[in-house]
Write an enzyme that holds these catalytic residues in place. Sequence first.
Site, PDB file in Angstrom:
ATOM      1  N   ARG A 176       0.841  -1.200   0.000  1.00 61.64           N
ATOM      2  CA  ARG A 176       0.000   0.000   0.000  1.00 61.64           C
ATOM      3  C   ARG A 176       0.870   1.241   0.000  1.00 61.64           C
ATOM      4  NH1 ARG A 176      -4.691   0.192   4.404  1.00 61.64           N
ATOM      5  NH2 ARG A 176      -2.937   0.623   5.771  1.00 61.64           N
TER       6      ARG A 176
ATOM      7  N   THR B  96      -1.552   7.478  -0.069  1.00 62.47           N
ATOM      8  CA  THR B  96      -2.874   7.331  -0.707  1.00 62.47           C
ATOM      9  C   THR B  96      -3.620   6.078  -0.216  1.00 62.47           C
ATOM     10  OG1 THR B  96      -1.987   5.987  -2.502  1.00 62.47           O
ATOM     11  CG2 THR B  96      -1.960   8.373  -2.827  1.00 62.47           C
TER      12      THR B  96
ATOM     13  N   ASP C 264       0.648  -3.726  11.924  1.00 64.35           N
ATOM     14  CA  ASP C 264       1.082  -4.067  10.568  1.00 64.35           C
ATOM     15  C   ASP C 264       1.412  -5.560  10.510  1.00 64.35           C
ATOM     16  OD1 ASP C 264       2.908  -4.587   8.324  1.00 64.35           O
ATOM     17  OD2 ASP C 264       2.745  -2.440   7.984  1.00 64.35           O
TER      18      ASP C 264
ATOM     19  N   ASP D 194       4.918  -6.632   9.090  1.00 62.59           N
ATOM     20  CA  ASP D 194       6.017  -6.357  10.023  1.00 62.59           C
ATOM     21  C   ASP D 194       6.008  -7.339  11.201  1.00 62.59           C
ATOM     22  OD1 ASP D 194       7.098  -4.301   8.596  1.00 62.59           O
ATOM     23  OD2 ASP D 194       6.030  -2.716   9.669  1.00 62.59           O
TER      24      ASP D 194
HETATM   25  C1  PRP Z   1      -1.149  -5.084   4.167  1.00 67.26           C
HETATM   26  C2  PRP Z   1      -1.948  -6.358   4.211  1.00 67.26           C
HETATM   27  C3  PRP Z   1      -2.799  -6.266   2.985  1.00 67.26           C
HETATM   28  C4  PRP Z   1      -3.053  -4.790   2.876  1.00 67.26           C
HETATM   29  C5  PRP Z   1      -4.452  -4.509   3.320  1.00 67.26           C
HETATM   30  O1  PRP Z   1      -0.100  -5.169   3.295  1.00 67.26           O
HETATM   31  O2  PRP Z   1      -1.173  -7.516   4.245  1.00 67.26           O
HETATM   32  O3  PRP Z   1      -2.169  -6.745   1.808  1.00 67.26           O
HETATM   33  O4  PRP Z   1      -2.125  -4.144   3.753  1.00 67.26           O
HETATM   34  O5  PRP Z   1      -4.770  -3.186   3.160  1.00 67.26           O
HETATM   35  P1  PRP Z   1      -5.896  -2.681   2.149  1.00 67.26           P
HETATM   36  O6  PRP Z   1      -7.084  -3.582   2.368  1.00 67.26           O
HETATM   37  O7  PRP Z   1      -6.135  -1.267   2.599  1.00 67.26           O
HETATM   38  O8  PRP Z   1      -5.368  -2.755   0.761  1.00 67.26           O
HETATM   39  P2  PRP Z   1       1.022  -4.000   3.182  1.00 67.26           P
HETATM   40  O9  PRP Z   1       0.606  -2.983   2.196  1.00 67.26           O
HETATM   41  O10 PRP Z   1       1.316  -3.515   4.571  1.00 67.26           O
HETATM   42  O11 PRP Z   1       2.244  -4.755   2.548  1.00 67.26           O
HETATM   43  P3  PRP Z   1       3.223  -5.827   3.208  1.00 67.26           P
HETATM   44  O12 PRP Z   1       2.401  -7.054   3.527  1.00 67.26           O
HETATM   45  O13 PRP Z   1       4.216  -6.080   2.146  1.00 67.26           O
HETATM   46  O14 PRP Z   1       3.809  -5.228   4.459  1.00 67.26           O
HETATM   47  N1  URA Z   2      -2.410  -3.590   6.772  1.00 71.51           N
HETATM   48  C1  URA Z   2      -2.039  -4.063   7.982  1.00 71.51           C
HETATM   49  O1  URA Z   2      -1.069  -4.851   8.072  1.00 71.51           O
HETATM   50  N2  URA Z   2      -2.727  -3.680   9.058  1.00 71.51           N
HETATM   51  C2  URA Z   2      -3.790  -2.871   8.999  1.00 71.51           C
HETATM   52  O2  URA Z   2      -4.410  -2.577  10.041  1.00 71.51           O
HETATM   53  C3  URA Z   2      -4.166  -2.378   7.740  1.00 71.51           C
HETATM   54  C4  URA Z   2      -3.472  -2.755   6.641  1.00 71.51           C
END
Ligand code: PRP
Ligand code: URA
Length: 213
Positions: free
Chosen positions: A108, A112, A204, A207
């Site tokens: 994400r 935005t 997160d 993480d």
């Molecule tokens: C997180 C999570 C989803 C997304 C959800 O990923 O694992 O893929 O956010 O958010 P949304 O419904 O608003 O799209 P992130 O973007 O943190 O990436 P990562 O898993 O690589 O840390």
């Molecule tokens: N992605 C995450 O990992 N946690 C949240 O709460 C939202 C998006």
Amino acid sequence: MFENETNIFICKHPLIKHKISYLRDKNTGTNEFRKLVEEIAMLEGYDALADLPTEDVEIETPIEKCMTPMVKGPKLAVVPILRAGLGMVSGILALTPSAKVGHIGMYRNEETHEPVPYYCKLPEKIDERTIVVVDPMLATGGSAVDAIDQIKKQGGKKIKFLCIIAAPEGVKKLHEKHPDVQIYIGNLDRELNENAYICPGLGDAGDRIFGTK
Ligand code: PRP
Ligand code: URA
């Protein structure tokens, strides 16, 4: 185990709720967090796959030949949304060890909150497979909608989306954009905050699974 409302299945099992409470705890460390994500994925997956088609095949037992059901057709495809979805793959593979695994890379944009896709590799004959897309978090729904758009573009038809925690905003968006997709949710949380994080959520997920940050 799930309450079904037209393709939205919200878990009501006390053991899943219990494990999700440990996931939420900020004092739960990486090792335990990973194990919990795997276990919850397996428990949710078990119920989510209850409608897999079967066919009777002939087997010879030590007593006699019989016709007995086995899962039909090309093997399931599990598709994690990177990174956090990776934590759920082993839970689903524990149920269906010969499933194929695709990957969709997406993160994400921090300002935005829109998904930024960077990778997509799916198993062949994707149009014939039951596809289980896994991601622990369904927040705005942008990542799930985009991932499923990509899968459908490549021919995917029978799609289930499994998450551990969802926000109402994300469920609404995913269901509106892809009403044919069955959405399985471990817990439906209250809302998103101004940074599009789920409240109360677990922080997160990527993480916490990988110990980054
Ligand atoms: C997180 C999570 C989803 C997304 C959800 O990923 O694992 O893929 O956010 O958010 P949304 O419904 O608003 O799209 P992130 O973007 O943190 O990436 P990562 O898993 O690589 O840390
Ligand atoms: N992605 C995450 O990992 N946690 C949240 O709460 C939202 C998006």
